[in-house]
Design a protein around this motif. Sequence first.
Motif, PDB file in Angstrom:
ATOM      1  N   LYS B 262      60.562  -4.424  39.970  1.00 15.41           N
ATOM      2  CA  LYS B 262      59.667  -3.834  38.969  1.00 15.41           C
ATOM      3  C   LYS B 262      60.434  -3.492  37.678  1.00 15.41           C
ATOM      4  CE  LYS B 262      55.354  -2.686  40.591  1.00 15.41           C
ATOM      5  NZ  LYS B 262      55.347  -2.801  41.968  1.00 15.41           N
ATOM      6  N   ARG B 263      59.765  -3.613  36.544  1.00 11.33           N
ATOM      7  CA  ARG B 263      60.302  -3.085  35.295  1.00 11.33           C
ATOM      8  C   ARG B 263      59.889  -1.619  35.227  1.00 11.33           C
ATOM      9  NH1 ARG B 263      62.706  -4.857  30.843  1.00 11.33           N
ATOM     10  NH2 ARG B 263      62.407  -3.637  28.955  1.00 11.33           N
ATOM     11  N   VAL B 264      60.875  -0.752  34.947  1.00 10.50           N
ATOM     12  CA  VAL B 264      60.613   0.688  35.040  1.00 10.50           C
ATOM     13  C   VAL B 264      61.142   1.424  33.813  1.00 10.50           C
ATOM     14  CG1 VAL B 264      60.750   0.641  37.569  1.00 10.50           C
ATOM     15  CG2 VAL B 264      62.798   1.204  36.246  1.00 10.50           C
ATOM     16  N   ARG B 265      60.559   2.614  33.598  1.00  5.18           N
ATOM     17  CA  ARG B 265      61.151   3.583  32.675  1.00  5.18           C
ATOM     18  C   ARG B 265      61.994   4.493  33.527  1.00  5.18           C
ATOM     19  NH1 ARG B 265      56.192   3.780  30.681  1.00  5.18           N
ATOM     20  NH2 ARG B 265      55.636   5.663  31.806  1.00  5.18           N
ATOM     21  N   PHE B 266      63.217   4.766  33.073  1.00  4.39           N
ATOM     22  CA  PHE B 266      64.097   5.650  33.840  1.00  4.39           C
ATOM     23  C   PHE B 266      64.416   6.882  33.011  1.00  4.39           C
ATOM     24  CE2 PHE B 266      68.201   7.462  34.705  1.00  4.39           C
ATOM     25  CZ  PHE B 266      68.152   7.677  36.077  1.00  4.39           C
ATOM     26  N   GLY B 267      64.551   8.005  33.708  1.00  2.00           N
ATOM     27  CA  GLY B 267      65.011   9.232  33.041  1.00  2.00           C
ATOM     28  C   GLY B 267      65.350  10.258  34.080  1.00  2.00           C
ATOM     29  N   TYR B 268      66.186  11.201  33.701  1.00  3.82           N
ATOM     30  CA  TYR B 268      66.466  12.292  34.647  1.00  3.82           C
ATOM     31  C   TYR B 268      65.182  13.088  34.849  1.00  3.82           C
ATOM     32  CZ  TYR B 268      68.457  16.331  36.804  1.00  3.82           C
ATOM     33  OH  TYR B 268      68.708  17.343  37.669  1.00  3.82           O
ATOM     34  N   ASP B 269      64.492  13.385  33.762  1.00  2.00           N
ATOM     35  CA  ASP B 269      63.139  13.932  33.802  1.00  2.00           C
ATOM     36  C   ASP B 269      62.307  12.929  33.018  1.00  2.00           C
ATOM     37  OD1 ASP B 269      60.758  15.182  33.358  1.00  2.00           O
ATOM     38  OD2 ASP B 269      61.589  17.069  32.632  1.00  2.00           O
ATOM     39  N   VAL B 270      61.803  11.933  33.726  1.00  2.00           N
ATOM     40  CA  VAL B 270      61.235  10.765  33.033  1.00  2.00           C
ATOM     41  C   VAL B 270      59.950  11.104  32.274  1.00  2.00           C
ATOM     42  CG1 VAL B 270      59.803   9.850  34.911  1.00  2.00           C
ATOM     43  CG2 VAL B 270      60.893   8.268  33.308  1.00  2.00           C
ATOM     44  N   ARG B 272      59.285  14.039  30.570  1.00  2.51           N
ATOM     45  CA  ARG B 272      59.615  14.704  29.311  1.00  2.51           C
ATOM     46  C   ARG B 272      60.625  13.916  28.487  1.00  2.51           C
ATOM     47  NH1 ARG B 272      60.919  20.829  30.646  1.00  2.51           N
ATOM     48  NH2 ARG B 272      59.517  20.526  32.377  1.00  2.51           N
ATOM     49  N   ASN B 273      61.513  13.211  29.164  1.00  3.22           N
ATOM     50  CA  ASN B 273      62.603  12.578  28.437  1.00  3.22           C
ATOM     51  C   ASN B 273      62.974  11.216  29.027  1.00  3.22           C
ATOM     52  OD1 ASN B 273      64.755  12.197  26.711  1.00  3.22           O
ATOM     53  ND2 ASN B 273      66.179  13.400  27.965  1.00  3.22           N
ATOM     54  N   PRO B 274      62.097  10.205  28.839  1.00  4.51           N
ATOM     55  CA  PRO B 274      62.445   8.867  29.339  1.00  4.51           C
ATOM     56  C   PRO B 274      63.670   8.345  28.588  1.00  4.51           C
ATOM     57  CG  PRO B 274      60.445   8.786  28.013  1.00  4.51           C
ATOM     58  CD  PRO B 274      60.807  10.234  28.134  1.00  4.51           C
ATOM     59  N   GLN B 275      64.623   7.735  29.315  1.00  2.00           N
ATOM     60  CA  GLN B 275      65.879   7.323  28.666  1.00  2.00           C
ATOM     61  C   GLN B 275      65.905   5.845  28.304  1.00  2.00           C
ATOM     62  OE1 GLN B 275      68.404   9.013  31.790  1.00  2.00           O
ATOM     63  NE2 GLN B 275      69.262  10.405  30.297  1.00  2.00           N
ATOM     64  N   TYR B 276      65.436   5.002  29.212  1.00  2.00           N
ATOM     65  CA  TYR B 276      65.436   3.562  28.901  1.00  2.00           C
ATOM     66  C   TYR B 276      64.506   2.816  29.846  1.00  2.00           C
ATOM     67  CZ  TYR B 276      68.832   3.337  32.802  1.00  2.00           C
ATOM     68  OH  TYR B 276      69.463   3.445  34.017  1.00  2.00           O
ATOM     69  N   GLU B 301      72.050   4.053  39.207  1.00  2.00           N
ATOM     70  CA  GLU B 301      71.596   5.441  39.068  1.00  2.00           C
ATOM     71  C   GLU B 301      71.431   6.079  40.444  1.00  2.00           C
ATOM     72  OE1 GLU B 301      71.468   6.935  36.321  1.00  2.00           O
ATOM     73  OE2 GLU B 301      71.168   5.445  34.742  1.00  2.00           O
ATOM     74  N   HIS B 302      72.119   7.207  40.621  1.00  2.00           N
ATOM     75  CA  HIS B 302      72.005   7.940  41.885  1.00  2.00           C
ATOM     76  C   HIS B 302      71.040   9.114  41.780  1.00  2.00           C
ATOM     77  CE1 HIS B 302      75.784   5.816  42.678  1.00  2.00           C
ATOM     78  NE2 HIS B 302      75.483   5.978  43.948  1.00  2.00           N
ATOM     79  N   SER B 303      70.655   9.429  40.578  1.00  2.00           N
ATOM     80  CA  SER B 303      69.799  10.591  40.392  1.00  2.00           C
ATOM     81  C   SER B 303      68.891  10.354  39.207  1.00  2.00           C
ATOM     82  CB  SER B 303      70.676  11.818  40.149  1.00  2.00           C
ATOM     83  OG  SER B 303      69.903  12.976  40.139  1.00  2.00           O
ATOM     84  N   GLY B 304      67.687  10.860  39.303  1.00  2.00           N
ATOM     85  CA  GLY B 304      66.722  10.654  38.241  1.00  2.00           C
ATOM     86  C   GLY B 304      65.421  10.172  38.852  1.00  2.00           C
ATOM     87  N   GLU B 305      64.536   9.676  38.015  1.00  2.00           N
ATOM     88  CA  GLU B 305      63.246   9.208  38.519  1.00  2.00           C
ATOM     89  C   GLU B 305      62.727   8.073  37.652  1.00  2.00           C
ATOM     90  OE1 GLU B 305      61.031  12.868  38.546  1.00  2.00           O
ATOM     91  OE2 GLU B 305      60.926  12.915  36.364  1.00  2.00           O
ATOM     92  N   ILE B 306      61.746   7.370  38.172  1.00  2.00           N
ATOM     93  CA  ILE B 306      61.229   6.201  37.455  1.00  2.00           C
ATOM     94  C   ILE B 306      59.710   6.248  37.384  1.00  2.00           C
ATOM     95  CG2 ILE B 306      63.144   4.643  38.010  1.00  2.00           C
ATOM     96  CD1 ILE B 306      61.340   3.502  40.284  1.00  2.00           C
ATOM     97  N   ARG B 307      59.200   5.508  36.432  1.00  2.00           N
ATOM     98  CA  ARG B 307      57.771   5.198  36.364  1.00  2.00           C
ATOM     99  C   ARG B 307      57.667   3.704  36.128  1.00  2.00           C
ATOM    100  NH1 ARG B 307      57.759   9.401  38.183  1.00  2.00           N
ATOM    101  NH2 ARG B 307      56.650  11.294  37.615  1.00  2.00           N
ATOM    102  N   TYR B 308      56.695   3.074  36.754  1.00  2.00           N
ATOM    103  CA  TYR B 308      56.536   1.629  36.556  1.00  2.00           C
ATOM    104  C   TYR B 308      55.942   1.379  35.168  1.00  2.00           C
ATOM    105  CZ  TYR B 308      57.128   1.445  41.647  1.00  2.00           C
ATOM    106  OH  TYR B 308      57.610   1.569  42.912  1.00  2.00           O
ATOM    107  N   CYS B 309      56.431   0.311  34.504  1.00  2.00           N
ATOM    108  CA  CYS B 309      55.923  -0.011  33.162  1.00  2.00           C
ATOM    109  C   CYS B 309      54.615  -0.787  33.276  1.00  2.00           C
ATOM    110  CB  CYS B 309      56.931  -0.873  32.404  1.00  2.00           C
ATOM    111  SG  CYS B 309      58.438   0.031  32.061  1.00  2.00           S
TER     112      CYS B 309
END
Lengths: 221, 309
Positions: B262-270, B272-276, B301-309
């Motif tokens: 899957k193509r995802v948005r990644f962020g520690y707090d995805v 509030r603050n999506p990183q890439y 990445e060992h920590s953080g969360e994702i959302r599917y694009c």
Amino acid sequence: MSDEIDFDEILGKYHSDPYEYVDVRAVHTGKVHFLVEEGSQVDAVSGEWKHIPGTPLFEITRERNPKKITATTNGVVSSLCSEHEGQFVEAGEKLMTIRHPLKKKEIIEGILKEVLYIFPAPERAKYFFSLDVQSRIEKKGAREVSVKSGDEIIIMSLMKRDTPVYYNGENGVIHSVYFKPGVSVDQGAPLIGVCPADKLPLIQKVITRVKADWDKKNSTG
Amino acid sequence: MNELTLLTPSVLDDYVTSVENRRWQQINEPAGESDTIFRTGAYVGSVIHVFSSLDRAMDKARDHIAFQEKNGKPVANGSLILASSLSLSKGRFDRSWHAPPGGLWGCLILADTFLPLFRNLLPLIPGIACCEALHQEGASNASIRWVNDVLLQGKKQAGFLIEGFRSPVHGENFHLLGFGLNLNNNLFPPELMETAVSLAQVLNRPIDIYLFTLSFLAKLRYYTGLLLYEEEQWLVRGGGDDYKGEHPLIKRWKELSDTLGKRVRFGYDVVRNPQYEALVTAIASDGALVLKHDDGSTSVEHSGEIRYC
């Protein structure tokens, strides 16, 4: 920490040899094949997310599974243990040394690490201050926040598991913060540097002296 | 009456023996292995506390540990706290989590008896257990989004978080595994309507909460047992710095997850603050997410969360 610091000795050390020598060791057992030579210039990991690997240093093969190891610091390969080329080595065996040129900020941090109590990361993970410590930092600044052994100061986040990290060093105030929220920290890397509140002026004196000395050297050199 | 009050450790034991273990014995596995795994994980649900309502199950677990210790009593490893509703529940980063009657809300107290190498896989367990229980209930499209969000029709049906806790008297470390599963609770506040879903909404019929809870807890017991069983096998093989081969928990997680590819948005707090944004190319042997950036480079990445694009 001593009240007296021999500034001339510390600064003299950095003047005569403004480099850090970083030993690169085998990450696990395996057969080694070097990808650099003595004198090679190497680049560190880079990119906005630290996702562009550094210069490949060597390949280590275990059970027909080769792994390429890349540089995490920039500099020049100052010594290479070429006797290990094509040989099987144990985990932790030293394979080369990279001579990394220090910047002013790194020299200050290096000196501070010698005089502060450094609290290291227990595991490779992401770290952030506990809610209580974070709100105190936001209100007063880190150097007004005191910590003592047993305090829950930091939360370690790994695979959606948040674990409190309890401080177990000298009592004092948080002088230096070495991690950024959301950025992974390697096991053993420093998280915070702590110093007794009454030693803060001395620490400030170190920083001022190094900065002045560096600027003077650069303007005359 | 709150039907969960009928749920006792002996009822869970009987369910494991008569239903869950039989199911495992019918699956291809070394003979008798599931007996051993269930025995290893038998402490999960060995004490069950049921409440009609709580503020937060995690807070109740902390209070319970503190109360037991201050009164000189032991804290039973594997104790479960279940509640019919929670009034102050929240997800990570203080996000809203609606926990009215009709769902399954609770916390599992696990003493930190895991070796570091295996402890990192603990967060995979609740997602696997929940996803399997959903499949058995008929929701065959249930899937796991890294690390352990469970999705139905692209919306979140269940969420889990693990928080560490050091007991106040003896300084023992615990993992508090909080869980929230939307089962018959079909109404969500406006801010969650687009992202949350209940099992009943998807199956278009009411769910037997009592039976579903038994199924979910039995699977939590199995996979916790599997983690400890594999730890023991690894020690027998001589231990070392890493786990050679693919851990069965990773294998099962991959079978149930739709994150790979899957193509995802990644962020520690995805939120509030999506990183890439990047493409998920693999799951590492320690459960980490391997992501390929548009420039061809890779992040792990060992920590953080994702959302599917």
